[in-house]
Write a protein that holds these residues in place. Structure first.
Motif, mmCIF file in Angstrom:
data_model
loop_
_atom_site.group_PDB
_atom_site.id
_atom_site.type_symbol
_atom_site.label_atom_id
_atom_site.label_comp_id
_atom_site.label_asym_id
_atom_site.label_seq_id
_atom_site.Cartn_x
_atom_site.Cartn_y
_atom_site.Cartn_z
ATOM 1 N N GLU A 1 0.738 -1.211 -0.028
ATOM 2 C CA GLU A 1 -0.190 0.177 0.007
ATOM 3 C C GLU A 1 0.710 1.312 -0.091
ATOM 4 O OE1 GLU A 1 -2.303 -0.401 3.388
ATOM 5 O OE2 GLU A 1 -3.531 -1.915 2.570
ATOM 6 N N ARG A 2 2.430 1.103 0.117
ATOM 7 C CA ARG A 2 3.195 2.129 0.185
ATOM 8 C C ARG A 2 2.791 3.370 1.477
ATOM 9 N NH1 ARG A 2 5.232 -1.180 -3.005
ATOM 10 N NH2 ARG A 2 5.823 -0.443 -5.157
ATOM 11 N N ASN A 3 2.273 2.454 2.723
ATOM 12 C CA ASN A 3 1.756 3.224 3.653
ATOM 13 C C ASN A 3 2.545 3.340 4.869
ATOM 14 O OD1 ASN A 3 -0.257 4.286 5.653
ATOM 15 N ND2 ASN A 3 -1.167 2.683 5.707
ATOM 16 N N PRO A 4 3.282 4.212 5.037
ATOM 17 C CA PRO A 4 4.457 4.308 6.186
ATOM 18 C C PRO A 4 3.632 4.582 7.591
ATOM 19 C CG PRO A 4 4.634 6.249 5.184
ATOM 20 C CD PRO A 4 3.661 5.380 3.922
ATOM 21 N N ARG A 5 2.368 5.331 7.201
ATOM 22 C CA ARG A 5 1.449 5.468 8.874
ATOM 23 C C ARG A 5 1.199 4.216 9.342
ATOM 24 N NH1 ARG A 5 -0.578 8.186 4.613
ATOM 25 N NH2 ARG A 5 -2.429 6.620 4.386
ATOM 26 N N GLY A 6 1.130 3.167 8.866
ATOM 27 C CA GLY A 6 0.960 1.836 9.792
ATOM 28 C C GLY A 6 2.003 1.465 10.398
ATOM 29 N N LEU A 7 3.188 2.110 10.279
ATOM 30 C CA LEU A 7 4.581 1.794 11.204
ATOM 31 C C LEU A 7 4.341 1.935 12.779
ATOM 32 C CD1 LEU A 7 7.460 3.180 8.765
ATOM 33 C CD2 LEU A 7 6.793 0.696 9.265
ATOM 34 N N GLU A 8 3.514 2.876 13.072
ATOM 35 C CA GLU A 8 3.576 3.164 14.574
ATOM 36 C C GLU A 8 2.789 1.992 15.288
ATOM 37 O OE1 GLU A 8 2.883 5.504 17.994
ATOM 38 O OE2 GLU A 8 4.077 5.990 16.185
ATOM 39 N N ALA A 9 1.731 1.325 14.655
ATOM 40 C CA ALA A 9 1.569 0.266 15.373
ATOM 41 C C ALA A 9 2.342 -1.074 15.324
ATOM 42 C CB ALA A 9 -0.206 -0.279 14.902
ATOM 43 N N LEU A 10 3.159 -0.982 14.304
ATOM 44 C CA LEU A 10 3.947 -2.223 13.903
ATOM 45 C C LEU A 10 5.146 -2.363 14.726
ATOM 46 C CD1 LEU A 10 4.101 -4.851 12.464
ATOM 47 C CD2 LEU A 10 5.377 -3.521 10.409
ATOM 48 N N LEU A 11 5.695 -1.166 15.205
ATOM 49 C CA LEU A 11 7.106 -0.964 15.705
ATOM 50 C C LEU A 11 6.724 -1.002 17.248
ATOM 51 C CD1 LEU A 11 8.657 1.809 13.464
ATOM 52 C CD2 LEU A 11 9.284 -0.551 13.507
ATOM 53 N N ASP A 12 7.738 -1.614 17.988
ATOM 54 C CA ASP A 12 7.780 -1.721 19.489
ATOM 55 C C ASP A 12 8.427 -0.223 19.902
ATOM 56 O OD1 ASP A 12 7.509 -3.424 22.078
ATOM 57 O OD2 ASP A 12 9.734 -2.495 21.943
ATOM 58 N N ALA A 13 8.001 0.202 21.164
ATOM 59 C CA ALA A 13 8.564 1.218 21.588
ATOM 60 C C ALA A 13 9.957 1.421 21.702
ATOM 61 C CB ALA A 13 8.084 1.761 23.013
ATOM 62 N N ASP A 14 10.591 0.187 21.908
ATOM 63 C CA ASP A 14 12.246 0.347 21.971
ATOM 64 C C ASP A 14 12.830 -0.202 20.599
ATOM 65 O OD1 ASP A 14 12.290 1.089 24.593
ATOM 66 O OD2 ASP A 14 11.919 -0.760 25.239
ATOM 67 N N ALA A 15 12.194 -0.149 19.471
ATOM 68 C CA ALA A 15 12.609 -0.639 18.303
ATOM 69 C C ALA A 15 14.024 -0.122 18.010
ATOM 70 C CB ALA A 15 11.643 -0.372 16.977
ATOM 71 N N VAL A 16 14.656 -0.785 17.204
ATOM 72 C CA VAL A 16 15.964 -0.368 16.575
ATOM 73 C C VAL A 16 16.033 -0.634 15.052
ATOM 74 C CG1 VAL A 16 18.548 -0.953 16.913
ATOM 75 C CG2 VAL A 16 17.204 -1.147 18.787
ATOM 76 N N PHE A 17 16.392 0.446 14.501
ATOM 77 C CA PHE A 17 16.664 0.325 13.037
ATOM 78 C C PHE A 17 18.369 0.511 12.571
ATOM 79 C CE2 PHE A 17 17.360 2.278 8.875
ATOM 80 C CZ PHE A 17 16.536 1.553 8.134
ATOM 81 N N VAL A 18 18.496 -0.658 12.057
ATOM 82 C CA VAL A 18 20.182 -0.476 11.568
ATOM 83 C C VAL A 18 20.425 -0.662 10.078
ATOM 84 C CG1 VAL A 18 22.176 -2.150 11.798
ATOM 85 C CG2 VAL A 18 20.348 -2.373 13.606
ATOM 86 N N SER A 19 21.059 0.570 9.606
ATOM 87 C CA SER A 19 21.111 0.878 8.219
ATOM 88 C C SER A 19 22.470 0.567 7.914
ATOM 89 C CB SER A 19 20.675 2.351 8.221
ATOM 90 O OG SER A 19 20.989 2.667 6.775
ATOM 91 N N PRO A 20 22.780 0.324 6.547
ATOM 92 C CA PRO A 20 24.041 0.194 5.904
ATOM 93 C C PRO A 20 24.775 1.649 5.813
ATOM 94 C CG PRO A 20 22.542 -0.302 4.330
ATOM 95 C CD PRO A 20 21.691 -0.270 5.615
ATOM 96 N N VAL A 21 23.792 2.671 5.844
ATOM 97 C CA VAL A 21 24.224 3.995 5.709
ATOM 98 C C VAL A 21 24.507 4.906 6.868
ATOM 99 C CG1 VAL A 21 23.498 4.112 3.117
ATOM 100 C CG2 VAL A 21 22.073 4.705 5.003
ATOM 101 N N THR A 22 24.247 4.325 7.978
ATOM 102 C CA THR A 22 24.376 5.001 9.491
ATOM 103 C C THR A 22 25.473 4.372 10.192
ATOM 104 O OG1 THR A 22 22.738 3.936 10.619
ATOM 105 C CG2 THR A 22 21.965 5.950 9.490
ATOM 106 N N HIS A 23 26.278 5.103 10.834
ATOM 107 C CA HIS A 23 27.310 4.310 11.742
ATOM 108 C C HIS A 23 26.936 3.648 12.876
ATOM 109 C CE1 HIS A 23 30.416 6.388 9.355
ATOM 110 N NE2 HIS A 23 29.486 7.229 9.211
ATOM 111 N N THR A 24 25.602 4.123 13.486
ATOM 112 C CA THR A 24 25.272 3.480 14.774
ATOM 113 C C THR A 24 23.837 3.213 14.539
ATOM 114 O OG1 THR A 24 24.512 5.683 15.644
ATOM 115 C CG2 THR A 24 26.706 4.825 16.100
ATOM 116 N N PRO A 25 23.195 2.019 15.214
ATOM 117 C CA PRO A 25 21.810 1.825 15.077
ATOM 118 C C PRO A 25 20.940 3.141 15.607
ATOM 119 C CG PRO A 25 23.015 0.077 16.507
ATOM 120 C CD PRO A 25 24.076 1.248 16.304
ATOM 121 N N GLN A 26 19.748 2.924 15.123
ATOM 122 C CA GLN A 26 18.975 4.083 15.297
ATOM 123 C C GLN A 26 17.810 3.556 16.259
ATOM 124 O OE1 GLN A 26 19.670 7.267 13.935
ATOM 125 N NE2 GLN A 26 21.595 6.014 13.617
ATOM 126 N N ARG A 27 17.868 4.269 17.521
ATOM 127 C CA ARG A 27 16.658 3.698 18.599
ATOM 128 C C ARG A 27 15.652 4.254 18.968
ATOM 129 N NH1 ARG A 27 19.936 -0.449 20.529
ATOM 130 N NH2 ARG A 27 21.968 -0.292 20.225
#
Length: 130
Positions: free
Chosen positions: A15-41
């Motif tokens: 659906e190309r719908n990022p608004r649904g991320l709020e319900a899907l992600l945990d409060a303490d979610a961590v995003f790890v990217s190949p283009v950032t030096h540190t995990p995004q918390r």
């Protein structure tokens, strides 16, 4: 029974719908990217990076080509073309017993694609700050 987190993820992508991320992600979610030096918390930061990825990656050529799904984690291999560059990567997703994503890691290849994605993600995140 609640919907499986990977089913929810696929629906948001389709659906190309990022608004649904709020319900899907945990409060303490961590995003790890190949283009950032540190995990995004944190949920807010992780959602911000994933929303930018929705804009950068999800064009008509985007498709998942392989999936390996376990009881609490999954690896989804994808391909997409951006500016004539074939981007190949994996989303490694881990969720908790409540079905919320606690870690979302993206890995990419080839190096040319990493540089392109870095530029595009930086531009999207910069635009979000304005």
């Amino acid at each position: 029974m609640t919907e499986h987190p990977i089913e929810v993820w696929h629906r948001l992508v389709q659906e190309r719908n990022p608004r649904g991320l709020e319900a899907l992600l945990d409060a303490d979610a961590v995003f790890v990217s190949p283009v950032t030096h540190t995990p995004q918390r944190g949920k807010k930061t992780s959602a911000m990076y994933l929303a930018a990825a929705f804009q950068v990656f999800f064009n008509p050529t985007f498709r998942y080509v392989r999936e390996i799904i376990g009881t609490t984690d999954a690896m989804l291999e994808f391909e997409t073309e951006i500016d004539g560059v074939l981007v190949n990567g994996v989303d490694i997703i881990k969720w908790n017993e409540g079905g919320r994503i606690v870690e979302f890691k993206v890995m990419l290849r080839p190096l040319k694609a990493i540089h392109l994605i870095h530029q595009r993600m930086a531009a999207m995140l910069q635009a979000g700050d304005d």
